[in-house]
Write an enzyme that holds these catalytic residues in place. Structure first.
Site, mmCIF file in Angstrom:
data_model
loop_
_atom_site.group_PDB
_atom_site.id
_atom_site.type_symbol
_atom_site.label_atom_id
_atom_site.label_comp_id
_atom_site.label_asym_id
_atom_site.label_seq_id
_atom_site.Cartn_x
_atom_site.Cartn_y
_atom_site.Cartn_z
ATOM 1 N N LYS A 12 -7.043 65.760 30.376
ATOM 2 C CA LYS A 12 -5.850 66.482 29.915
ATOM 3 C C LYS A 12 -4.656 65.539 29.927
ATOM 4 C CE LYS A 12 -3.275 70.789 30.884
ATOM 5 N NZ LYS A 12 -3.143 71.942 31.791
ATOM 6 N N SER A 26 -3.218 76.466 29.488
ATOM 7 C CA SER A 26 -2.701 75.313 28.782
ATOM 8 C C SER A 26 -3.718 74.195 28.558
ATOM 9 C CB SER A 26 -1.504 74.750 29.544
ATOM 10 O OG SER A 26 -1.901 74.213 30.786
ATOM 11 N N SER A 56 -4.590 77.981 33.843
ATOM 12 C CA SER A 56 -4.710 77.013 32.744
ATOM 13 C C SER A 56 -6.034 76.262 32.651
ATOM 14 C CB SER A 56 -3.574 75.988 32.815
ATOM 15 O OG SER A 56 -2.391 76.554 32.326
#
Lengths: 491, 111
Positions: free
Chosen positions: A79, A154, A178
């Site tokens: 990420k 997210s 997330s």
């Protein structure tokens, strides 16, 4: 054999038995990215050429006997809020569009120590604020099961990349859901570890008392393996826990006989989609059949948790994001007349609307006159949530809920309504508020073929309990054998 | 009067608990070092009001007499020796600065 369909533990076996080489594996992923990334849009930065080179180097070193290691040469995706030395870390924000970290995050260092190969940095909501990855400054990631739907967020890039076989596994971060919610939306396995189990050093801070890094994988065994690699105390993160090293694969026993599972009835209320509820009911029946003792109980904290979450997370974010001022790194406005104007214009132009909204909300709840009404109350609610969970864990080993009230929604359907987007976190935030571990695993699909996720919550540092419960369910239901992303697209 | 809520159609929180004025949001933006354009103010104001009305659920929570929790791990101080560790790679630190000069960050005149 499609190499990119394999889990990491399957890849490991094939490397061991010399059925596959490291370069074959990396090349297969690079080809897959070249083929599918245009549909999925999971990456902010791809490192395909670098990865191919690194695979050759790692292979040579292994052949010469210079390195050993069971994960050497396995690729991964990260990420884009975890710092990678020499490679851009953007947080999917204009603010950090050109930021190149001078150091590696501790988790990245741990991956490097294992000679794991980075295939690239994965898309996310800007500064991890959002639940659909639509708030990325760069691009909208699409759900591999249906390209018109969001992948969740997210960590939407991470979950979509794993689901679409663009990477064998990925790292995500979870502040209010997330990791778990996008894993649920994309039909993969996402684990948020107990707060403090994994070092946050080098993770761009959103809400420091809630943030936690964790694995997003194809199956539960891979989740345990990746947790083995990233867990552990770090002197650079004083909130990381000093604990004895555990091998999380050892707990995968495929047996839940006598396991006490509590099902909080409030998490199955009117706001939960009917098909999600039905799928979870079936999962509960499966656990009963497997010998677990399942019981309904009351855990009336969901709405209090959500309200206090948005107060606490935004308060912490408003402080954490104060560092972005256009001086030492990050975006700087081209035109300014004095220092104050430089700060203000750089921040106003560099942050997207959702980030500004949260900074304003956070500053408001911390400001004089409102501190007691909002922030202090939210911190008391935090105590309440912890107490209620403690009561639950006196009776149960695992608490079972849906991961999200719905399946993945259409791109564009919620992005203009912040509150609507926040309400999608109703099932996940309480886990962060209390600092507990939670795992999302797929338990079925709805009538449109979209995956449904089940969340298993454990007591602090009881990752082994929820991993085994998830593993046992997975072995019984065999979701991956039955369902695959179809890359559907509406005309 | 708070109803169990899971989506915004079901929210029933009543009147604005704490009404935010235009002056107030501009003050808050200023404290946050953010500029809100004239055409943005209304949008941010209505978003903030809506979210605060929702967040006000905390005022109805049964928290009488409960302590606050700041972090989710047990409150403890973590001490270490106060030793200086020098990060030597100045170049990669400074490469991110929008402007720099002689190994230093360059900023506009302060005084």
């Amino acid at each position: 054999m499609d190499i990119t369909e394999l889990t990491v533990h399957e890849l490991q076996e094939k490397i061991k038995s010399k059925e596959l080489t490291i370069t074959q594996i990396t090349n297969a992923y690079v080809d897959r990215i070249n083929e599918k990334e245009k549909d999925v849009q999971a990456f902010v930065t791809t490192l395909t050429e670098e990865a191919k080179k690194q695979a050759i180097e790692v292979e040579e070193k292994i052949n010469k006997g210079e390195i050993t290691g069971e994960f050497a040469g396995i690729p991964i995706g990260i990420k884009d809020n975890m710092c990678t030395k020499g490679v851009k870390t953007t947080c999917s924000s204009k603010m950090l569009e050109n930021f190149i970290s001078p150091y590696d995050a501790t988790v990245v260092e741990k991956l490097n120590n294992e000679n794991i190969i980075d295939l690239g940095k994965l898309n996310m909501d800007e500064f991890a604020m959002g639940g659909s990855t639509e708030y990325s400054y760069f691009k909208k990631t699409r759900n591999p099961w249906n390209l018109n739907k969001v992948p969740g967020g997210s960590s939407g890039g991470s979950a979509a990349a794993v689901a679409a076989n663009l990477v064998p596994w990925a790292l995500g971060s979870d502040t209010g859901g997330s990791i778990r919610q996008p894993s649920s939306f994309c039909g993969v396995v996402g684990l948020k570890p107990t707060y403090g189990l994994v070092s946050r050093y080098g993770l761009v801070a959103f809400a420091s008392s809630l943030d936690q890094i964790g694995p997003i994988t194809k199956d539960v065994r891979d989740s345990a393996i990746l947790l083995n690699i990233i867990a552990g105390h770090d002197e650079k993160d004083s909130t990381s826990a000093s604990r004895e090293k555990v091998d999380y694969t050892k707990c995968l026993k495929n047996d839940v006989k006598g396991l006490k599972i509590g099902v909080p009835k409030e998490f199955f209320g009117e706001g939960i989609n009917k098909e999600v509820k039905e799928s979870l009911q079936k999962a509960i029946e499966t656990y009963k059949k497997l010998g677990a003792e399942v019981e309904e109980f009351s855990l009336d904290i969901a709405q209090y948790s959500l309200a206090s979450y948005y107060i606490i997370a935004c308060a912490e974010a408003s402080s954490n994001l104060g560092r972005f001022d256009g001086i030492r790194y990050g975006y700087r406005t081209p035109e300014f007349t004095n220092l104050k104007e430089l700060y203000k214009k750089s921040r106003s132009e560099g942050f997207g609307a959702e980030v500004k909204r949260r900074i304003i909300l956070g500053t408001y709840v911390l400001s004089s006159g409102y501190y007691d009404a909002y922030y202090k109350k939210a911190q008391q609610v935090r105590t309440l949530v912890i107490n209620e969970f403690n009561k639950g864990f006196e009776k149960y080993d695992v608490i079972l809920t849906p991961t999200s009230p719905t399946v993945a929604f259409d791109i564009g359907s919620k992005s203009d309504n912040p509150l609507e987007m926040y309400l999608a976190d109703i099932c996940t935030v309480s886990v962060n508020i209390a600092g507990l571990p939670g795992i999302s695993i797929p338990c079925g699909v709805d009538s449109q073929g979209m995956p449904i996720g089940m969340q298993l919550i454990g007591n602090k540092f009881c990752e082994e309990t929820i991993l085994n419960a998830a593993y046992t369910f997975e072995q019984e239901v065999k979701f991956r054998e039955k369902y695959k992303p179809q890359f559907k697209q509406n005309a | 009067m708070v109803k169990k809520v899971y989506n915004s159609e079901q929210i029933e929180i009543g009147d604005d608990y704490m009404k935010v004025s235009k002056e107030e949001i501009l003050h808050i933006a200023n404290l946050s070092d953010l500029i809100l354009e004239e055409n943005e103010v209304e949008k941010y104001l209505s978003n903030l009001q809506e979210i605060l009305n929702f967040a006000n659920i905390v005022s109805n929570a049964p928290v009488e007499g409960l302590d606050i929790t700041i972090g989710s791990n047990e409150a403890q101080n973590v001490f270490r020796k106060d030793e200086i560790k020098i990060f030597e790679d100045n170049k990669s630190l400074l490469q991110n600065a929008p402007t720099q000069d002689q190994n230093m960050f360059k900023i506009p005149k302060v005084l």
